[in-house]
Design an enzyme around this catalytic site. Structure first.
Site, short mmCIF file in Angstrom:
data_model
loop_
_atom_site.label_atom_id
_atom_site.label_comp_id
_atom_site.label_asym_id
_atom_site.label_seq_id
_atom_site.Cartn_x
_atom_site.Cartn_y
_atom_site.Cartn_z
N MET B 33 0.94 -1.20 -0.02
CA MET B 33 0.01 -0.02 -0.06
C MET B 33 0.89 1.29 0.00
O MET B 33 0.35 2.21 0.30
CB MET B 33 -1.10 -0.05 1.16
CG MET B 33 -1.81 -1.23 1.11
SD MET B 33 -3.55 -0.83 2.13
CE MET B 33 -3.21 -0.45 3.38
N HIS B 40 9.39 -3.69 3.45
CA HIS B 40 9.22 -3.92 1.91
C HIS B 40 10.47 -4.29 1.16
O HIS B 40 10.53 -4.93 0.46
CB HIS B 40 8.53 -2.60 1.42
CG HIS B 40 7.25 -2.60 1.92
ND1 HIS B 40 7.05 -1.24 2.93
CD2 HIS B 40 5.88 -3.00 2.20
CE1 HIS B 40 5.73 -1.15 3.36
NE2 HIS B 40 5.31 -2.28 2.80
N ASP B 166 2.21 -9.04 8.99
CA ASP B 166 0.61 -9.34 8.76
C ASP B 166 0.53 -10.79 8.61
O ASP B 166 0.20 -11.39 7.48
CB ASP B 166 0.20 -8.58 7.55
CG ASP B 166 0.51 -7.13 7.70
OD1 ASP B 166 -0.10 -6.41 8.37
OD2 ASP B 166 1.66 -6.56 7.00
N GLN B 169 -2.78 -12.14 7.40
CA GLN B 169 -2.96 -12.03 5.96
C GLN B 169 -2.02 -12.96 5.15
O GLN B 169 -2.88 -13.59 4.17
CB GLN B 169 -2.42 -10.43 5.79
CG GLN B 169 -2.08 -10.39 4.22
CD GLN B 169 -1.78 -8.85 4.12
OE1 GLN B 169 -2.50 -8.03 3.85
NE2 GLN B 169 -0.55 -8.70 3.66
#
Lengths: 313, 313
Positions: B33, B40, B166, B169
């Site tokens: 996002m 990341h 996460d 997820q």
């Protein structure tokens, strides 16, 4: 008749389609629940005419049946299905097992497949899946979309063929392919009818002889609507009123044998209630003959809905 | 720094990945996002180490936000994101528009994207999506699974990388890839932490300085649990009780600044409550610092959760 057709389990189908993709061959999928008839044959012939490798899947999908529905007695006619698929020109018939498509939720009590999608990850069809057939069969289109997504993924299909008899299903599968960017071209093929007008359906074989003739009420109602439209009727409210009157006359002629589920004039691509009638406006209807539920539909304008429509044999 | 990286819209990304697939190149997707950080970067470096063409998607997904959540203020830092992706070795950064991913339901009132998945065709994550973060954020994982399915389809990815921060997820995306037969390998990468132990998160930038130090309560609780496990604790009930006691002490030390959402010991692959503790048993927790919600997790055994974990820079 069945010379050359390949009868495959999921492992065999995966190997076959991987080889086809590597060779640059396009694959057309014809997803069915078996009990094949001329309607399915027309889908297979269309795929062959496009020159694609044609894969027919045969799977009675537990996720699209409710607990009071006919999952258990839905006709299983595997040998005849292979014969019909072969004679229509299919290259492969694929018989998935429940655990191939539902790896983590394949069985319920006593080893029978779980019905419905509750308690599993699934596709929610959204509002377009909650009207018409979806109102009578809660979760039905969630189950349909879920299994079709899996059939598309596993088969590596470039094109998939669906009959227009299940118009709402066709609308939703097209919506799913677009919304989820599946890269599968979804083709709809015209309804194939019996000589007297009854839309072909695997469930027609449930009908007792007297129900078989009563079932023509659906096609007569379609013809009535198309005649009114041809005569200039353009008000959806007035036409629906007239259709309900005609249907009540049908029910009176077959007391206790015929019961309407729904009858509605809809926009063809969104299934929203039609306001202005047009040739493409879709009359959709569903009715019960005893405990057999039949559906039918047609546009108000355009070519005939007689037995020859879409036959192409 | 960003020499060679390609900044693409959806049309450009589609063309680029089609060419890569034709050339036989494998594609790794790093879905984000935006507001990229070292976590990341570790996903991008892992993909590069595998020798895959590496595509970073940056999309603040309205379908996974509720009406009272931070969709509007979620950080948008596109220029810095391109710089960070380039320096970590990404080949392409893709910025989808809302209508690329939600063609038929892209806007709500006044041109703003619709939040949530209600009223659209979507993926229903099922029971595993209704616990833990899903209990606090109804519909959240439906929105996550839906957008990830679309990102997978559009990008033609062979592999996708997700951070273990996460954890729920990651479990659900793996489940989706398996259940829907997506043909995408889902890789999880270890949490990257700040030197003092705080798990890296795009939402950390919301924290005021005093909240920043209070936020260490999450990592301290994890370290407390791992120490108890290392000392021989094997009862889930007893360890959860001890953890709640330790957490209450954290809350007392920061009155009104810290509030627990959940703290639980779970089976790592199913997220069912753990019964027997094992090295892989996962402690998962979520807490509010003011209106900033942070999550963290770790296995009870195995390597350290200090700042060096997963860094790999």
């Amino acid at each position: 008749m069945s010379a050359g057709i390949r009868r495959l389990d999921t492992v065999g189908m995966r190997a076959a389609t991987a080889a086809l993709v590597s060779a640059g061959t396009r694959i057309s999928l014809v997803p069915t629940m078996g009990a094949l008839h001329e309607g399915h044959a027309s889908l297979i012939r269309r795929s062959r005419a496009d020159g694609h490798a044609t894969l027919v899947s045969v799977f009675v999908n537990p996720a699209q049946f409710g607990p009071t529905e006919d999952f258990g007695r839905y006709p299983r006619t595997h040998e005849a299905d292979v014969e019909l698929a072969a004679s229509a020109g299919a290259d492969m018939v694929w018989f998935p097992e429940v655990h191939d498509l539902y790896p983590s939720a394949s069985v319920g009590v006593a080893g029978t497949p779980r019905l419905g999608v509750a308690g599993t990850m699934h596709v929610c069809a959204g509002p377009t899946g909650e009207v018409l057939c979806g109102a009578s069969r809660p979760g039905f289109f969630d189950g349909v979309c879920t299994v079709v997504l899996k059939l598309f993924s596993l088969s590596r299909a470039h094109v998939a063929h669906f009959g227009e008899k299940d118009w709402q299903q066709l609308v939703l599968i097209r919506q799913m392919a677009r919304e989820f960017h599946l890269g599968v071209v979804v083709r709809g093929e015209p309804i194939v009818r019996e000589p007297d007008g009854l839309a072909m359906s695997s469930r027609n074989r449930y009908l007792q002889p007297e129900q078989r003739s009563t079932a023509l009420a659906l096609h007569r109602t379609i013809e009535f609507a198309r005649a009114r439209f041809a005569a200039g009727e353009r008000s959806a409210a007035r036409l629906e009123e007239a259709l309900l009157g005609a249907w009540r006359a049908e029910e009176s002629a077959a007391p206790r044998a015929l019961r309407l589920d729904y009858l509605s004039l809809r926009e063809p691509d969104t299934l929203m209630p039609a306001e202005q009638l047009a040739p493409a406006t879709r009359l959709v209807l569903a009715a019960y003959l005893g405990d057999v539920r039949l559906i039918d539909n047609a546009p108000l304008g355009g070519g005939s809905t007689s037995a020859s429509e879409g036959g192409g044999a």
